[in-house]
Scaffold this motif. Structure first.
Motif, PDB file in Angstrom:
ATOM      1  N   THR A  10       0.763  -0.842   0.498  1.00 52.72           N
ATOM      2  CA  THR A  10       0.203  -0.025  -0.172  1.00 52.72           C
ATOM      3  C   THR A  10       0.879   1.138   0.018  1.00 52.72           C
ATOM      4  N   GLY A  11       1.882   1.393   0.831  1.00 55.34           N
ATOM      5  CA  GLY A  11       2.875   2.295   0.219  1.00 55.34           C
ATOM      6  C   GLY A  11       3.224   2.794  -0.805  1.00 55.34           C
ATOM      7  N   ARG A  12       3.730   1.004  -1.112  1.00 51.98           N
ATOM      8  CA  ARG A  12       4.839   1.916  -2.758  1.00 51.98           C
ATOM      9  C   ARG A  12       3.348   2.212  -3.828  1.00 51.98           C
ATOM     10  N   ALA A  13       2.547   1.338  -3.750  1.00 49.06           N
ATOM     11  CA  ALA A  13       1.043   2.470  -4.172  1.00 49.06           C
ATOM     12  C   ALA A  13       0.662   3.807  -4.158  1.00 49.06           C
ATOM     13  N   ALA A  14       1.162   3.870  -2.538  1.00 53.59           N
ATOM     14  CA  ALA A  14       0.894   5.874  -2.212  1.00 53.59           C
ATOM     15  C   ALA A  14       1.903   6.645  -2.766  1.00 53.59           C
ATOM     16  N   LEU A  15       2.823   6.295  -2.408  1.00 53.06           N
ATOM     17  CA  LEU A  15       4.375   7.130  -2.959  1.00 53.06           C
ATOM     18  C   LEU A  15       4.282   6.808  -4.767  1.00 53.06           C
ATOM     19  N   GLU A  16       3.879   6.115  -5.803  1.00 56.42           N
ATOM     20  CA  GLU A  16       2.945   6.051  -6.790  1.00 56.42           C
ATOM     21  C   GLU A  16       1.932   7.756  -7.604  1.00 56.42           C
ATOM     22  N   ASP A  17       0.670   7.306  -6.124  1.00 52.37           N
ATOM     23  CA  ASP A  17       0.285   8.584  -6.855  1.00 52.37           C
ATOM     24  C   ASP A  17       0.890   9.385  -6.256  1.00 52.37           C
ATOM     25  N   LEU A  18       1.320  10.108  -5.305  1.00 55.53           N
ATOM     26  CA  LEU A  18       2.611  10.714  -5.135  1.00 55.53           C
ATOM     27  C   LEU A  18       2.820  11.135  -5.997  1.00 55.53           C
ATOM     28  N   GLU A  19       3.936  10.570  -6.532  1.00 55.17           N
ATOM     29  CA  GLU A  19       4.695  10.790  -7.449  1.00 55.17           C
ATOM     30  C   GLU A  19       4.025  11.364  -9.043  1.00 55.17           C
TER      31      GLU A  19
END
Length: 384
Positions: A236-245
């Motif tokens: 979930t954290g990686r997915a959130a980082l992708e969205d943030l990017e």
């Protein structure tokens, strides 16, 4: 005294004077060719001002010389789009030439007058200025010598302010340009609102999942469950980082396509994230979801994300029923879960309000609140 002399220390005073001199160079060339027709340059300005590109050139000159360093001087750099703009450009050119002639005549006459007064004060008869012809030499004229210089100071500063005010009036944005600027500003504000909502939905979902998983792992005390929880938190954290990017990419690159944002085709990771958090998700998808237009599909993804986030945040690991259907030119999204206890007030929280706003922007509708013992989030979005 220093305040009175401050305009002499500003570069703008001299760039404005240069702006007034520029048209007089062309007039001087014409007078050198034919002094008997001084009105010809003014006549030639009429067809010249009707050329659309001339307004752009005059606007660039005015911004550079009349208002250097000002972020928004109120002077347009766009070419003439209407006959009204062309008329204003013609009037500006004529006025600029008139003010330039006044500036040049005043400078020549006032400087000559000051010089002749100084000659009289030194005991020499004036010879260059007709108005001073026959003036008897006397040292008392030295007291009047500064007056032409003070008048020249007032003329230079005053004409500079006047030509700048005229430029803002005649070269300022037209009604159509002001409307276009207002629309652009509105689009920027809407984009900022959308970016804020993107961050709220994406990061809020990730943090909710992480908190729920961490709490469940601590309560379970099972190493195997803890490993699964940590895996879910990492994913979930990686997915959130992708969205943030992606969101930061929009901020860095104005031309970045919005197609990089997730759509309903990526909804599987939301469902798996909810399942990994302990929720029992029963998902049903019917209809050609892949054929849903990009804007609708992207907003549908965010609505689904916010709905699942609310389930995990307020109800925890409970059964969740998700229905996504594309029928009759509409996209229907429904997320239902049992109420955890006390029924909350409908529509509380910025997330639920964001769901309704997203639906309304697309011409659809959304309902959030208790329904037959469950908490329901239901959105209807038109796709055609």
């Amino acid at each position: 005294m220093l305040r009175f002399l401050r305009p002499l220390l500003r570069g703008t005073t001299y760039t404005r004077l240069l702006h007034l001199w520029v048209p007089m160079l062309a007039v001087s060339i014409w007078l050198f060719i034919d002094m008997s027709t001084p009105w010809i340059p003014a006549l030639l300005l009429v067809p010249l001002g009707l050329v659309p590109a001339v307004r752009r050139g005059e606007g660039v000159q005015a911004r550079l010389l009349l208002t250097p360093g000002e972020a928004d001087p109120g002077i347009s750099e766009a070419p003439s789009a209407t006959w009204r703009d062309r008329g204003r450009t013609v009037l500006w050119l004529e006025l600029r030439m008139l003010l330039g002639a006044a500036a040049m005549f005043s400078m020549v006459w006032l400087l000559s007058t000051g010089f002749e007064l100084a000659r009289c004060a030194w005991g020499r008869a004036p010879s260059g200025v007709p108005l001073l012809a026959g003036l008897p030499p006397h040292r008392a004229w030295a007291l009047l010598t500064p007056l032409p210089l003070l008048a020249l100071y007032g003329v230079v500063v005053g004409l500079g302010e006047l030509v700048t005010a005229c430029a803002r009036r005649l070269l300022g944005p037209s009604a159509a340009e002001r409307l276009a600027a207002l629309e652009e500003r509105t689009e920027q504000l809407l984009e900022r609102t959308r970016i804020a909502r993107e961050l709220h939905d994406s990061i809020g979902h990730a943090l909710t999942v992480a908190v729920v998983q961490a709490g469940a792992a601590r309560a379970a005390g099972d190493p195997e469950f803890t490993d699964r929880a940590l895996d879910a938190i990492e994913e979930t954290g990686r997915a959130a980082l992708e969205d943030l990017e992606r969101v930061l990419g929009v901020l860095r690159e104005a031309e970045r396509p919005v197609s990089a944002r997730p759509t309903l085709a990526d909804a599987g990771r939301l469902l798996e994230s909810a399942r990994a958090s302990g929720a029992k998700v029963d998902a049903e998808v019917t209809g050609p979801v892949a054929a849903v237009p990009g804007p609708v599909s992207r907003e549908g993804y965010r609505i689904l994300q916010e709905a699942l986030t609310n389930v995990l945040r307020h109800a925890g690991a409970v059964p969740v029923r998700v229905r996504v259907a594309v029928t009759g030119g509409r996209l229907s999204l429904e997320v239902r879960n049992p109420l955890p206890g006390a029924i909350p007030g409908p529509g509380r929280g910025s997330g639920l309000r964001g769901i309704r706003e997203r639906a309304a922007l697309l011409g659809g509708s959304a309902r959030t609140g208790p329904d037959e013992g469950d908490w329901q989030v239901r959105a209807e979005l038109p796709i055609s």
